[in-house]
Structures are given as structure tokens and as C-alpha cells.
Design an enzyme around this catalytic site. Structure first.
Site, short mmCIF file in Angstrom:
data_model
loop_
_atom_site.label_atom_id
_atom_site.label_comp_id
_atom_site.label_asym_id
_atom_site.label_seq_id
_atom_site.Cartn_x
_atom_site.Cartn_y
_atom_site.Cartn_z
N CYS A 226 46.39 -30.34 73.72
CA CYS A 226 46.06 -29.09 73.77
C CYS A 226 47.06 -28.41 75.38
O CYS A 226 47.86 -28.38 76.20
CB CYS A 226 44.70 -29.70 75.31
SG CYS A 226 44.07 -28.51 76.17
N CYS B 36 47.88 -22.47 71.42
CA CYS B 36 46.64 -22.87 71.96
C CYS B 36 46.25 -23.62 70.44
O CYS B 36 45.83 -22.53 69.31
CB CYS B 36 45.48 -21.64 71.95
SG CYS B 36 43.95 -22.63 72.40
N1 DGL Z 1 42.67 -25.74 72.92
C1 DGL Z 1 43.02 -26.17 74.23
C2 DGL Z 1 44.40 -25.29 74.11
O1 DGL Z 1 45.30 -26.15 73.56
C3 DGL Z 1 42.34 -24.58 74.74
C4 DGL Z 1 40.93 -24.79 74.74
C5 DGL Z 1 40.53 -24.75 76.22
O2 DGL Z 1 39.87 -23.37 76.84
O3 DGL Z 1 39.76 -25.68 76.56
O4 DGL Z 1 44.91 -24.45 75.16
#
Ligand code: DGL
Length: 269
Positions: free
Chosen positions: A74, A188
Site C-alpha cells: 500500500c 497505488c
Molecule cells: N492501495 C492503496 C495504495 O496503494 C490505496 C487505496 C486506499 O485508498 O485505501 O495507496
């Protein structure tokens, strides 16, 4: 759950599965645990303090389940919580374990690709943290980064809103095209699933840096450079998927994303 000495992969939701699948393709021999914090998704609009607390809880759970090394897939958690987790939590509580982020490895590849004007699409929290700019300055201060926060993308991807994506994307991409970026970091995990769409919208003129292409090789390199960690990992080729809220939508999405010759099991906690 049987305790193996696993590699953990953490994300706020579904996006990390793309990274996990890509990692397993080149490193199939290890045991993996994926955790998606679906109960608290999206992280992108949460406060730094809240993301830290959620991330620390997730790391503790994954270490308790036998992870030796965790990839914090993340970006939002990497941007806001990683440093404190590495410098404080790990040192005090799990000194022999490791948490690796995704931001510096992504920037290293961006630099290798030779762009001098780089775009970034990421969540609000990642963009507001300025972490990509700060880390980029340390690697190559001559390269310019243009960041665009794209808060609508994660909800559209998680909740089957594909038909609205092009319109929203066009809006986010326009300023980056105006700035004539040569490379674009999809900062993301969720954006891995829309890279073809972005490629179409930008006419194939921008070099897209997607973390499913970057993180697996970086992890393989890390394990080569750290044999003491590599030796600790168990080799059962298992993949356990879990989430803080194992809701039907998440399970359906997983079933669609997993290809048949990549066996996995879902852990209810
Ligand atoms: N998957 C997360 C990232 O890589 C973001 C998604 C979210 O806002 O939870 O930043």
C-alpha cells in the site's frame, strides 16, 4: 493457521493482490500471507495518525501469523507509516523481522528509465505526504515530479464502477499531459488494474511505471542481498489470503483475479 516463515503482503484492499500475484510468478517457492484491510478501506482519505495505527495493527497480526518479512504494498501506508514502523515499532518489538515499502524502489526504476519529468497518480494522502518528491530529491534532484491526487479511482475500482473510469481518468491525466511527463508512476496498488486503460487514454505516449512490474524484481534482489533473511523463509508455495472484513464483494473479486494454476486459500479471522 499453520505457522510457516512467510512473506507478508499488505494492502488496504484488493490492489495488493495484483502485486502478490506478480511476486508469486517469479518467486513461487515461498509461503505468502496477504492481508487486505477491507474494513478500513480507503486509506487514502484517512489521517496520518489513523493510517499509522491501522498499519501497526496489521503488521503485528501478520508477524504473529509467522511472517518474517512484509511488503507494505500500500503506497498510502508506505507514505505515512513506514518510516515510524521501521524505526520504532520494529526495533522495539520485532528486531529480526523486516517491513519493505514500495516508494523508493519505484522511484529507482523511474530514474533508470531516464525520464526527467515524471508524473505521479496516487491517493490524496500519498500526494499530500510529498514522500515521492522528498525521496526523489535524495536520488536525483534534477528530475521533476508532478503529482495528481486521484481520490475517485480506488472506490470505482473496488466497487465495480468501471464504466465511469475513463471520464474520471481523463480529468486526472490532463494536467500531467499538459506538463509533458515522460513517465507516469501508478502510485497505488489498485491502479495496476487500469494500466491498459491509462495507456489507451495517453495514446501509448507515456512510459507507465506499474508496481506489479517493479516490486517482484526488487524483492528478488533484496533476498539475494540478504541471505540471512532468505534462509529463514519457508518453502511450501502456499498463498493465504485474508482480510479484516471478508465480505462477499472481496471474495468475488478474489475469485476473479486468481488464475486457476495459482492455488490459494482464504483465511477467516
Ligand atoms: N492501495 C492503496 C495504495 O496503494 C490505496 C487505496 C486506499 O485508498 O485505501 O495507496
Amino acid at each position: 493457521m499453520q505457522i510457516g516463515r512467510k512473506i507478508g503482503i499488505f494492502d488496504s484492499g484488493l490492489g495488493g493482490i495484483f502485486i502478490a500475484n506478480a511476486i508469486r510468478k517469479i518467486l513461487p517457492q515461498y509461503d505468502y500471507l496477504f492481508l487486505g484491510d477491507t474494513l478500513h478501506l480507503p486509506y487514502g482519505r484517512r489521517s496520518t495518525e489513523n493510517i499509522y495505527d491501522l498499519s501497526e495493527k496489521a503488521m503485528r497480526y501478520m508477524f504473529d501469523q509467522g511472517c518474517e518479512l512484509i511488503i507494505m504494498a500500500c503506497n498510502t501506508a508506505s507514505a505515512t507509516a513506514l518510516r515510524k514502523l521501521q524505526q520504532d515499532f520494529l526495533v522495539k518489538e520485532f528486531p529480526h523481522k523486516r517491513i519493505l515499502g514500495v516508494i523508493v524502489p519505484t522511484l529507482e526504476v523511474a530514474i533508470e528509465h531516464g525520464a526527467t519529468r515524471i508524473g505521479l497518480l496516487a491517493t490524496q494522502r500519498t500526494v499530500h505526504s510529498s514522500i515521492y518528491e522528498l525521496e526523489l530529491k535524495k536520488i536525483n534532484p534534477n528530475v521533476i515530479l508532478f503529482a495528481v491526487a486521484s481520490p475517485l479511482l480506488v472506490p470505482l475500482i473496488e466497487y465495480a464502477g468501471e464504466k465511469y473510469l475513463d471520464m474520471v481518468l481523463q480529468d486526472y491525466l490532463q494536467p500531467l499531459q499538459d506538463e509533458k511527463v515522460q513517465s507516469l508512476i501508478l502510485g497505488c496498488t489498485h491502479y495496476v488494474s487500469i494500466k491498459d486503460r491509462i495507456n489507451n487514454l495517453t495514446g501509448g505516449n507515456i512510459d507507465l511505471l506499474s508496481q506489479d512490474d517493479i516490486i517482484p524484481t526488487k524483492l528478488a534482489n533484496y533476498l539475494q542481498r540478504h541471505p540471512e533473511m532468505e534462509k529463514r523463509l519457508s518453502r511450501g508455495s502456499s498463498f493465504i489470503i485474508t482480510a479484516t472484513d471478508l465480505n462477499e464483494g472481496f471474495k468475488n473479486n478474489i475469485a476473479q483475479l486468481m488464475n486457476r494454476n495459482m492455488p490459494y486459500s482464504i483465511l477467516s479471522n
